[in-house]
Enzyme design. Structure first.
Site, PDB file in Angstrom:
ATOM      1  N   GLU A 167       0.795  -1.236   0.000  1.00 46.08           N
ATOM      2  CA  GLU A 167       0.000   0.000   0.000  1.00 46.08           C
ATOM      3  C   GLU A 167       0.824   1.281   0.000  1.00 46.08           C
ATOM      4  O   GLU A 167       0.577   2.191   0.795  1.00 46.08           O
ATOM      5  CB  GLU A 167      -0.988  -0.014   1.181  1.00 46.08           C
ATOM      6  N   ASN A 208       2.133  -5.202  -3.089  1.00 39.65           N
ATOM      7  CA  ASN A 208       0.745  -5.567  -2.787  1.00 39.65           C
ATOM      8  C   ASN A 208      -0.075  -4.306  -2.490  1.00 39.65           C
ATOM      9  O   ASN A 208       0.368  -3.438  -1.734  1.00 39.65           O
ATOM     10  CB  ASN A 208       0.770  -6.475  -1.545  1.00 39.65           C
ATOM     11  N   HIS A 244     -10.185  -6.338  -2.358  1.00 35.72           N
ATOM     12  CA  HIS A 244     -11.271  -6.042  -1.413  1.00 35.72           C
ATOM     13  C   HIS A 244     -12.352  -5.345  -2.224  1.00 35.72           C
ATOM     14  O   HIS A 244     -12.286  -4.136  -2.452  1.00 35.72           O
ATOM     15  CB  HIS A 244     -10.774  -5.133  -0.288  1.00 35.72           C
ATOM     16  N   GLU A 274      -5.991 -10.894  -1.086  1.00 38.31           N
ATOM     17  CA  GLU A 274      -6.805 -10.643   0.113  1.00 38.31           C
ATOM     18  C   GLU A 274      -8.282 -10.580  -0.250  1.00 38.31           C
ATOM     19  O   GLU A 274      -9.032  -9.711   0.218  1.00 38.31           O
ATOM     20  CB  GLU A 274      -6.372  -9.318   0.781  1.00 38.31           C
ATOM     21  N   ASP A 276     -12.004 -10.423  -0.692  1.00 35.52           N
ATOM     22  CA  ASP A 276     -13.313 -10.470  -0.042  1.00 35.52           C
ATOM     23  C   ASP A 276     -14.226  -9.496  -0.780  1.00 35.52           C
ATOM     24  O   ASP A 276     -13.749  -8.565  -1.428  1.00 35.52           O
ATOM     25  CB  ASP A 276     -13.263 -10.177   1.480  1.00 35.52           C
TER      26      ASP A 276
END
Ligand SMILES: *[C@@H]1O[C@H](CO)[C@@H](O)[C@H](O)[C@H]1NC(C)=O
Ligand SMILES: *[C@@H]1O[C@H](CO)[C@@H](O)[C@H](O)[C@H]1NC(C)=O
Ligand SMILES: *[C@@H]1O[C@H](CO)[C@@H](O)[C@H](O)[C@H]1NC(C)=O
Length: 373
Positions: A167, A208, A244, A274, A276
């Site tokens: 990030e 990432n 996400h 990750e 979701d």
């Protein structure tokens, strides 16, 4: 993103009694076998150490949770959700503590799962000393090098991949004003990747970030990071798309494919790291159908693009999701509800993994953890 979820509020919701002791619904083949047949290396789920999940009276749920996580064959990979982050691994300067990260890492090893390691340089969940110290470029350079080196050396040879820098970008593709960037500029990214490559020569080194799942100024920013490193001869092997996503406003299959190809064409591998897909709670047939379509799109894109090597859910069980603690009125982002029944999105993932018309010439090859394209 991904705040530590340590409030007891997190697990306040009681499980329906009926679910206690019930065996997980059996599937002919777990998601991981289906993913491997589709040419991916793994389908996995992040998981947290019990101390972080806080037991809070959910012992019965834990047995069922652990059965699915470690024994069901659904998952062939895991990532420690929190335990390898800076605040656990170097809580005070120079004092390293690998206990928390080892809990998940050693379970992964025992279960024969791929381990993705997460994360070496990140502005969030930092140990407080990193943000409060009066840094000069020289002292922060040394502290960052030492952190990356010691942590990567500890898990040397055990991580399929490391999220080396996490990030670093704002949404417009410029650098985030983290403590690292403020003191060192973009040099901090080089420092972290260089130290990680030296400490664990076999781990794949990833950048990432979130909101990289369709083409944008931010995906262009990542391409600049890849160039920044390569121009200096520094190794970067992969880009992690956190994924996400939001059920009610999700990218199309083609947008996902374009974003993944944009990275894969540069010769780096891509993983959904990750995944979701949150929705406005409560879950309804309507938003669950949108969620199913969203899961199917993103998993389908990974299956279809050569170079996308694996998929990791950011946990699989709704009560352990970070989402409701960060986004009000949103949740139900994973594939298993609180009572351990599956979302319809599970079937969407299966459809995407078994869509034989979309495999894009992938060929599974797990030899030495090397992906051959
Ligand atoms: C290391 O971390 C573990 C788990 O968080 C904790 O229980 C332990 O007290 C820590 N060790 C030291 C020496 O601080
Ligand atoms: C299978 O993949 C192809 C190629 O992306 C796509 O056009 C098609 O809609 C998919 N079929 C199903 C049933 O998901
Ligand atoms: C898999 O990769 C290894 C290492 O590069 C190679 O020796 C082997 O021939 C490959 N196997 C297949 C089935 O492609």
């Amino acid at each position: 993103m991904h705040f530590l979820s340590t409030t007891s509020l997190l697990f306040a919701a009681a499980l329906p009694l009926a679910s206690a002791g019930k065996k997980p619904a059996s599937t002919c083949k777990g998601l991981d076998s289906l993913a491997k047949e589709a040419g991916l290396l793994y389908f996995g789920s992040a998981t947290d150490s019990p101390g972080q999940r806080e037991r809070a009276g959910l012992d019965a749920a834990y047995a069922q949770y652990d059965e699915i996580m470690w024994k069901s064959g659904e998952f062939g990979q895991t990532t420690p959700t929190n335990g390898q982050k800076w605040l656990f691994t170097e809580p005070t300067q120079g004092d390293f503590n690998f206990t928390e990260g080892e809990i998940v890492a050693s379970k992964a090893q025992k279960s024969g799962m791929y381990l993705r390691c997460h994360a070496l340089a990140w502005h969030s969940q930092l140990a407080p000393w990193v943000e409060t110290a009066e840094w000069t470029p020289a002292t922060l350079r040394a502290a960052l090098t030492n952190h990356v080196t010691k942590v990567a050396e500890h898990w040397k040879g055990r991580c399929y991949a490391w999220d080396v820098v996490n990030e670093a970008l704002d949404e417009d593709g410029t650098y985030r004003e983290s403590v690292f960037y403020q003191v060192l500029g973009d040099e901090y990214i080089k420092i972290a990747f260089r130290a990680a490559a030296k400490a664990d020569p076999k781990a794949k080194l990833y950048y990432n970030d979130y909101n990289l799942e369709s083409p944008s100024a931010k995906t262009e920013g990542v391409k600049k990071i890849i160039k920044l490193l390569r121009d200096d001869g520094i190794r970067i092997d992969g880009v992690g798309l956190q994924a996400h996503l939001v059920a009610e406003n999700h990218p199309t299959l083609d947008q996902h494919i374009d974003a993944i190809k944009g990275f894969a064409n540069l010769g780096v591998e891509v993983a959904l790291t990750e995944l979701d897909i949150r929705l406005q709670t409560p879950a309804t047939p309507t938003n669950l159908a949108l969620q199913k379509e969203a899961y199917k799109n993103v998993v389908g894109a990974c299956v279809q693009v050569k170079g996308c090597i694996g998929i990791t859910l950011w946990d699989f069980y709704d009560p352990f999701s970070w989402v409701p603690y960060v986004f009000q009125q949103e949740g139900a982002a994973l594939l298993w509800f609180e009572d351990f029944t599956k979302h319809s999105a599970y079937a969407g993932v299966v459809e995407a993994l078994t869509n034989t018309s979309s495999h894009g010439g992938k060929k599974a090859n797990r030899s030495g953890n090397v992906w051959i394209v």
